[in-house]
Design a protein around this motif. Structure first.
Motif, PDB file in Angstrom:
ATOM      1  N   ASP A   1     -82.215  63.046  21.044  1.00 17.87           N
ATOM      2  CA  ASP A   1     -80.597  62.781  21.100  1.00 17.87           C
ATOM      3  C   ASP A   1     -80.326  61.619  19.899  1.00 17.87           C
ATOM      4  OD1 ASP A   1     -78.177  61.732  21.256  1.00 17.87           O
ATOM      5  OD2 ASP A   1     -78.011  62.322  23.330  1.00 17.87           O
ATOM      6  N   PRO A   2     -80.061  61.896  18.881  1.00 20.20           N
ATOM      7  CA  PRO A   2     -80.163  60.728  17.852  1.00 20.20           C
ATOM      8  C   PRO A   2     -79.332  59.351  18.452  1.00 20.20           C
ATOM      9  CG  PRO A   2     -79.483  62.800  16.841  1.00 20.20           C
ATOM     10  CD  PRO A   2     -79.389  63.108  18.169  1.00 20.20           C
ATOM     11  N   SER A   3     -78.389  59.567  19.110  1.00 18.34           N
ATOM     12  CA  SER A   3     -77.641  58.506  19.742  1.00 18.34           C
ATOM     13  C   SER A   3     -77.786  58.153  21.185  1.00 18.34           C
ATOM     14  CB  SER A   3     -76.062  59.046  19.648  1.00 18.34           C
ATOM     15  OG  SER A   3     -75.660  59.493  18.532  1.00 18.34           O
ATOM     16  N   MET A   4     -79.006  58.605  21.559  1.00 14.90           N
ATOM     17  CA  MET A   4     -79.602  58.098  22.698  1.00 14.90           C
ATOM     18  C   MET A   4     -79.248  56.600  23.366  1.00 14.90           C
ATOM     19  SD  MET A   4     -81.923  59.530  25.233  1.00 14.90           S
ATOM     20  CE  MET A   4     -83.440  60.058  24.603  1.00 14.90           C
ATOM     21  N   LYS A   5     -78.781  56.659  24.364  1.00 16.99           N
ATOM     22  CA  LYS A   5     -78.520  54.926  24.813  1.00 16.99           C
ATOM     23  C   LYS A   5     -77.272  54.376  24.110  1.00 16.99           C
ATOM     24  CE  LYS A   5     -83.076  54.480  26.535  1.00 16.99           C
ATOM     25  NZ  LYS A   5     -84.531  53.843  26.191  1.00 16.99           N
ATOM     26  N   SER A   6     -76.690  55.226  23.383  1.00 18.03           N
ATOM     27  CA  SER A   6     -75.211  54.562  22.479  1.00 18.03           C
ATOM     28  C   SER A   6     -74.113  55.157  23.216  1.00 18.03           C
ATOM     29  CB  SER A   6     -75.430  54.640  21.247  1.00 18.03           C
ATOM     30  OG  SER A   6     -74.822  56.232  20.762  1.00 18.03           O
ATOM     31  N   SER A   7     -73.079  54.818  22.801  1.00 22.95           N
ATOM     32  CA  SER A   7     -71.751  55.392  23.280  1.00 22.95           C
ATOM     33  C   SER A   7     -71.660  56.911  22.880  1.00 22.95           C
ATOM     34  CB  SER A   7     -70.384  54.683  22.851  1.00 22.95           C
ATOM     35  OG  SER A   7     -70.483  54.628  21.478  1.00 22.95           O
ATOM     36  N   HIS A   8     -72.324  57.032  21.672  1.00 19.97           N
ATOM     37  CA  HIS A   8     -72.319  58.595  21.290  1.00 19.97           C
ATOM     38  C   HIS A   8     -73.364  59.450  21.874  1.00 19.97           C
ATOM     39  CE1 HIS A   8     -69.568  57.279  18.373  1.00 19.97           C
ATOM     40  NE2 HIS A   8     -70.300  56.119  17.875  1.00 19.97           N
ATOM     41  N   GLU A   9     -74.199  59.015  22.926  1.00 18.22           N
ATOM     42  CA  GLU A   9     -74.752  59.796  23.480  1.00 18.22           C
ATOM     43  C   GLU A   9     -74.602  61.299  23.715  1.00 18.22           C
ATOM     44  OE1 GLU A   9     -77.415  57.710  26.502  1.00 18.22           O
ATOM     45  OE2 GLU A   9     -78.004  59.595  27.487  1.00 18.22           O
ATOM     46  N   GLY A  10     -75.329  62.192  23.692  1.00 18.54           N
ATOM     47  CA  GLY A  10     -75.030  63.487  23.912  1.00 18.54           C
ATOM     48  C   GLY A  10     -74.056  64.468  22.769  1.00 18.54           C
ATOM     49  N   GLN A  11     -73.665  63.706  21.786  1.00 16.43           N
ATOM     50  CA  GLN A  11     -72.707  64.525  20.883  1.00 16.43           C
ATOM     51  C   GLN A  11     -73.616  65.311  19.962  1.00 16.43           C
ATOM     52  OE1 GLN A  11     -70.547  61.201  18.633  1.00 16.43           O
ATOM     53  NE2 GLN A  11     -69.276  60.703  20.332  1.00 16.43           N
ATOM     54  N   VAL A  12     -74.897  64.736  19.719  1.00 14.93           N
ATOM     55  CA  VAL A  12     -75.642  65.672  18.657  1.00 14.93           C
ATOM     56  C   VAL A  12     -76.965  65.794  19.696  1.00 14.93           C
ATOM     57  CG1 VAL A  12     -76.942  65.605  16.383  1.00 14.93           C
ATOM     58  CG2 VAL A  12     -74.597  64.546  16.817  1.00 14.93           C
ATOM     59  N   LYS A  13     -77.218  66.970  19.484  1.00 12.35           N
ATOM     60  CA  LYS A  13     -78.619  67.232  20.047  1.00 12.35           C
ATOM     61  C   LYS A  13     -79.547  68.157  19.081  1.00 12.35           C
ATOM     62  CE  LYS A  13     -77.128  67.291  24.989  1.00 12.35           C
ATOM     63  NZ  LYS A  13     -76.761  68.054  26.165  1.00 12.35           N
ATOM     64  N   LYS A  14     -80.881  67.350  18.946  1.00 13.25           N
ATOM     65  CA  LYS A  14     -81.621  68.159  18.114  1.00 13.25           C
ATOM     66  C   LYS A  14     -82.771  68.876  18.954  1.00 13.25           C
ATOM     67  CE  LYS A  14     -81.270  65.331  14.130  1.00 13.25           C
ATOM     68  NZ  LYS A  14     -81.975  64.620  13.171  1.00 13.25           N
ATOM     69  N   SER A  15     -83.255  70.227  18.734  1.00  9.55           N
ATOM     70  CA  SER A  15     -84.430  70.783  19.036  1.00  9.55           C
ATOM     71  C   SER A  15     -85.207  71.236  18.076  1.00  9.55           C
ATOM     72  CB  SER A  15     -84.020  71.465  20.487  1.00  9.55           C
ATOM     73  OG  SER A  15     -83.524  72.834  19.749  1.00  9.55           O
ATOM     74  N   LEU A  16     -86.606  71.045  18.458  1.00  6.89           N
ATOM     75  CA  LEU A  16     -87.669  71.676  17.422  1.00  6.89           C
ATOM     76  C   LEU A  16     -88.484  72.337  18.528  1.00  6.89           C
ATOM     77  CD1 LEU A  16     -89.309  72.295  14.984  1.00  6.89           C
ATOM     78  CD2 LEU A  16     -90.539  69.945  15.627  1.00  6.89           C
ATOM     79  N   SER A  17     -88.533  73.839  17.980  1.00  8.59           N
ATOM     80  CA  SER A  17     -89.308  74.626  19.069  1.00  8.59           C
ATOM     81  C   SER A  17     -90.483  75.507  18.030  1.00  8.59           C
ATOM     82  CB  SER A  17     -88.445  75.851  19.709  1.00  8.59           C
ATOM     83  OG  SER A  17     -88.083  76.752  18.672  1.00  8.59           O
ATOM     84  N   VAL A  18     -91.519  75.662  18.737  1.00  8.50           N
ATOM     85  CA  VAL A  18     -92.711  76.027  18.306  1.00  8.50           C
ATOM     86  C   VAL A  18     -93.296  77.291  18.849  1.00  8.50           C
ATOM     87  CG1 VAL A  18     -95.330  75.757  17.142  1.00  8.50           C
ATOM     88  CG2 VAL A  18     -93.271  73.785  17.156  1.00  8.50           C
TER      89      VAL A  18
END
Lengths: 194, 194, 194, 194
Positions: D95-112
């Protein structure tokens, strides 16, 4: 006055060579080349490789290096070799004239096939010249111990031929005291900056 | 005036030693030697090795280093050791007088046999002197943990005793600005130049 | 005038730390120490180690580093850890007062046991003080991914804590031109010289 | 006058890139950063990482780098990747915005996920933007040989992104002769000093 190029004059060469009854195989690593960036840094513009040189025996313990056949392993081909299971094979194809008007005139292939019983591999290089209508072939068996040396040396070489060792080396290990750092390289935080 | 040889005076020595009831084994890596080329570069002219030194116990925790027996592992012998499976054995034979008039007078062998249950290996060095009619033997068990240290240190040493680390190191990491590079080393493109 | 010791002032510290519910574990490598030889070279007189530092959680994401327990892994203990199979355990015992009059007063043990299903290990350090009649215990689970980082970092560190990287590094990579080399180090040929 | 920051100007960049039909993946290592200690030494204050950059194909052998998606692998995520068995999968969430007020707005996942038959893996990055109500997805297959290059390069990079190579490097390899060492770093003996 002439100042010798230290990059060249200090160059060191090292290989690993195995001599067998009908042919010998020597391999040596080749460094990547870098191009300078405007920032003053530099970037890999051509990956290094590992050159495989096969040359035939022409008598007992006599070899003719002038009849050598070359095969430059790319990083991914190195990856293929070092992950080869004891019963697996692989084969690589190179066209020295790829993307030129001579494309397809010469075809090189390098095959690696198991000797059986986890005892090593048989390496064979074939160079087919469609113009001269010639086929040259050199091959030799590699023991498990020799292949382990190859695998270990190739695994060591791989990050180097990609330039990762240089990207991960700090030139001047003392923390700079005065000048403000100008961050040129991508920073982990940049993942978040989109 | 005498300028001390910095290559020698700065030399560092390191080993890995295990002490057991009847004998101890110490091993240390030996660098390859390079010879200078006309180009100003240099080439490995003799591979390095890993020297195995066995010496007997002569009391409780007392060892007599003067009664040592030496065995220098070649790169391929190192490859054999580090690829040894848990139930596999290997044996190396050296003739210190190979290709001299004394050939066959002294025979050395180093054998590595599994202790069983993946618990390590038994190492045995035998030195047979056909002139003095003597046989000296030193042996000791190596635990799996100790063999893992050996394997890790030998795997690390292998590219170094072949000189690949030096061939893959850029002496002066800053891109040279002025002088034109004289390419002495084989280049990947040379595969295509035949 | 005082010239600061560059060896110390340039020292860099790095660790790998995992934080879990009840405790955290941090590990960092420690260099071997060398003693100078008359020849001008130097020899490892004390192997390095990898220090494991356990410290307890005292609240949510709060840890008390002052309550830390230390355990310095020897090279062979590192070998034991990095060769641990997915279902295998190991345990190490240290007596901080070994060979002193306080021998046996404090006993430390570090145990590593599998979590099951190849999912990682449980690490536990126990410090038993026979004088104060106290037993302190800290433990935490390590995932397979975290253990892989440990294994990779420990494997990297192992040749360094033995000093092999320094023994295999050529200080001055240019071939010396003038002074005659004084060979101080053991030479492969010395195997033959007995 | 301005003295260019040598740390930056000498920086070298290197990556490993694979191009496939629908997307390309490039990865490059990022050094840790150190902060200076009062003692004059320095300590890692932020681990390095390995940046994975995915970018889409927009035609035959044409790629649009401006549409890239980034994913910075932490040391433990690198450990997860390099220990992946041939039939195993893994997935990381950022979560690029972890621990900021934007937490949860963008979620990235990488799967292999495995391609099957030990032939490689399928990599997929998904970026879910809850504000813009968009989902971007890029994916590509990686052969076993390519994954071996990744694994080898990542294994090489891991100790470096933790800073262990710098902690294990002696800046000035000659033994200091005069000044008394001021021991700043933890010493193995400190295990015994509690």
């Amino acid at each position: 006055t002439f100042a010798p190029d230290e990059n060249t004059s200090g160059r060191k060469f090292a290989s690993y060579t195995v001599f067998k009854g009908k042919a010998a195989l020597s391999m040596h690593p080749i460094l990547p080349s870098f191009s300078k960036l405007e920032s003053g840094g530099s970037r890999v513009n051509k990956n290094g490789s590992v050159m495989m040189t096969f040359f035939p025996a022409v008598g007992q313990r006599k070899y003719d290096y002038s009849k050598k056949q070359l095969f430059a392993l790319s990083p991914t081909e190195v990856g293929s070799l070092i992950s080869l299971g004891p019963a697996e094979s692989c084969e690589f194809f190179h066209d020295p004239s790829m993307k030129s008007s001579h494309e397809g005139q010469v075809k090189k292939s390098l095959s690696v096939t198991p000797l059986g019983n986890d005892s090593g591999y048989f390496l064979n290089i074939t160079v087919l010249n469609n113009v001269q209508k010639t086929t040259e072939r050199l091959s030799l068996p590699i023991t498990k111990a020799e292949f382990t040396v190859m695998r270990t040396a190739l695994s060591f070489a791989l990050p180097h031929i990609l330039g990762w060792d240089q990207a991960l080396t700090v030139d001047h290990p003392r923390p700079s005291s005065a000048s403000k750092p100008r961050v040129e390289r991508p920073h982990p935080d940049s993942e978040w900056e989109r």
